[in-house]
Design a protein around this motif. Sequence first.
Motif, short mmCIF file in Angstrom:
data_model
loop_
_atom_site.label_atom_id
_atom_site.label_comp_id
_atom_site.label_asym_id
_atom_site.label_seq_id
_atom_site.Cartn_x
_atom_site.Cartn_y
_atom_site.Cartn_z
N GLY A 128 0.83 -1.20 0.00
CA GLY A 128 0.00 0.00 0.00
C GLY A 128 0.86 1.25 0.00
O GLY A 128 2.00 1.21 0.46
N SER A 161 -1.80 4.36 3.95
CA SER A 161 -2.87 3.38 3.74
C SER A 161 -3.13 2.51 4.97
O SER A 161 -4.11 1.76 4.99
N LYS A 167 -0.56 0.52 6.77
CA LYS A 167 0.28 -0.68 6.93
C LYS A 167 0.84 -0.79 8.34
O LYS A 167 0.79 -1.86 8.97
N GLN A 216 -3.20 -6.78 -0.28
CA GLN A 216 -3.49 -5.40 -0.63
C GLN A 216 -4.04 -4.64 0.58
O GLN A 216 -5.08 -4.99 1.13
N TRP A 242 -4.59 -1.31 0.38
CA TRP A 242 -5.15 -0.08 -0.19
C TRP A 242 -6.51 -0.42 -0.76
O TRP A 242 -6.62 -1.08 -1.79
N TYR A 244 -16.15 0.13 0.67
CA TYR A 244 -15.42 1.39 0.89
C TYR A 244 -16.19 2.38 1.75
O TYR A 244 -15.67 2.91 2.74
N GLY A 258 -9.03 6.11 -0.71
CA GLY A 258 -8.61 4.87 -0.06
C GLY A 258 -7.52 5.01 0.96
O GLY A 258 -7.03 4.00 1.49
N ILE A 259 -7.11 6.24 1.30
CA ILE A 259 -6.02 6.47 2.25
C ILE A 259 -6.59 7.01 3.55
O ILE A 259 -6.96 8.19 3.64
N GLY A 271 0.34 7.17 -4.69
CA GLY A 271 -1.10 7.07 -4.45
C GLY A 271 -1.93 7.90 -5.41
O GLY A 271 -3.11 8.13 -5.17
N TYR A 291 -4.44 4.31 -9.00
CA TYR A 291 -4.77 3.01 -8.42
C TYR A 291 -4.72 1.99 -9.56
O TYR A 291 -5.43 2.13 -10.56
N HIS A 305 -6.56 9.65 -9.20
CA HIS A 305 -7.01 10.04 -7.86
C HIS A 305 -8.33 10.81 -7.91
O HIS A 305 -8.46 11.83 -8.60
#
Length: 561
Positions: A49, A53, A55, A237, A239, A247, A280-281, A384, A387, A406
């Motif tokens: 990611g 994101s 991690k 994944q 992200w 989502y 997604g962040i 980022g 995607y 984005h």
Amino acid sequence: MTEEDDATKYAERADFLEGDELYGWTVDHEYFRSIQRKIIQSGAKLLVGPRGSGKTHHFRYAHLSCKDNKSGPLTVYVSFTRYYNLEPYLRDSREALQIFHSWVLAKILIAVHEDFPDSYLTASEDQPALNPGSLREFIAEAERGADPSVMNKAHRSLSISQVTALLETIMVNQRRRRVVLMLDDAALVLTPEYMVEFFDIFRSLKTLKISPKASVYPGTTEYGPRFHADHDAEKVQAWLNVNDEKYGVFMERIARDRLGLTGDLLGADVSKLLAYAAFGIPRAFITMCRQFIDEQSQSVQQQFNKVINGHVGFRKSEYFSLADKTPQYRDIIRVGWDVFEGMVEEAKRHTEESIPERKATIIGLVKNDDQKRERMIRFLVEAGLLYELPPVSHGPDRDYGRFMPHYGFLIDRRAFVKGRGWSPAKIISGIEAPEKKHPIRRKMESILDADALRRIELNLPACKDCGTERISDHQSYCHNCGARLIDPSIFEECMKIPVDELPITEKQKERIKSQTDIRTLGDIVSSADPASELRKARHIGEKRANKIYRLAKSVEEEFFS
């Protein structure tokens, strides 16, 4: 809630949260739980990611969850954020890889000792090289750039077998069935030589009882010739796709459970829009929520526009910071921005034509064997901004890599709504419209003009003796004068950042420059006693000196993050 509690609640990096805060404010959601299951499973895994994101959050949460759970695996969490301190060895010492190898193993051993001190001392009592005190001394020496000749030779001969044997001994002592090694910040992108060595270590640490996990970036992590990412480890994944059905609910949980936001503070539609703009962040979403609440504009629309403008501006500046960290790719990164801008405009134009029935945010780029073009796209993915979706093929010579630009940039350019009015509900409706059946298909040549295409080249440093430009990135000696070619040190470039660029007051900058010997960031963070030197300046006491030191360290960490 106190001001300190509120600041912690909006902390953007999991590194800065205490264990109880991280554990208590984690959003319980199936998407999150699915990643947690992968982390504590057996087998090698790569948590993939971009920055922000989550991690580190995933690793630290899994470590805390297993720590007191006797039925779970024995977990070890290690962060390698300070790897860049060892970068100068690559230029100055033939022993660079040996020192790095031992530094990685020493960091793992110290992490084990911190969590299981009694078991560690029992398991290592006959091995002087595993003494925690001297291991810490070695780590400090390596990160300080000490002369290899003064380092403890025993620690520089640490072996994989010593580490795996000690881990399995402690595992038995703790009555656990297996070990999970969580190796965070493992994408050592500023030192590819170390990255190759790291994944050799990663592969060798894997045993029947030990499962290594590492966090990596989706774009530019280089695994080296002996590690095959799709064979030696499973990619996980981290992200979440902005179009995934999970989502909206996941981001809504962050707003409600982590931030405690209600409709009165943010508004359901605004919260949802900010979530889509975060692409997604989670870190970006938390930042924008805080900025929206703090903003005192005249209307909700003005507040929202200001936050979105600031967000896309920050994403752009963060992307261009890659050129400072990897100067050999400076032109490739600049042209990459033109590619991204072109993709955003293509998505905007095609979406405007089909909204509100359909949107067109997926762009298929014809695949090209040019490695520099491929690296250019990789940088955009790492930042980022793009995607990546699974590639598709439409016959011979018609293979497409598929990407989404984005959403924050598309929202900023009003791609998802027609007309001049501002309606969060209408923008959301456009974002949630189904995707067109076929993606937009483009060649690189249709996005960039001929001049930009010619600029997709490496920026290689010239010979310091005669000034002749290099002709290859693998060149060791100047083809003109024969002098040995030396690569610039990214670490040293960071240390040269002047005091004037630090986030402190103008008066403090002037006093530090005129009343102390401090001139650069390196003078502060590399000093044996920075606080005493800073306090030589008028009106800088102990508290202010400590604050300036912390701010200087934050600049260093952001440069290499």
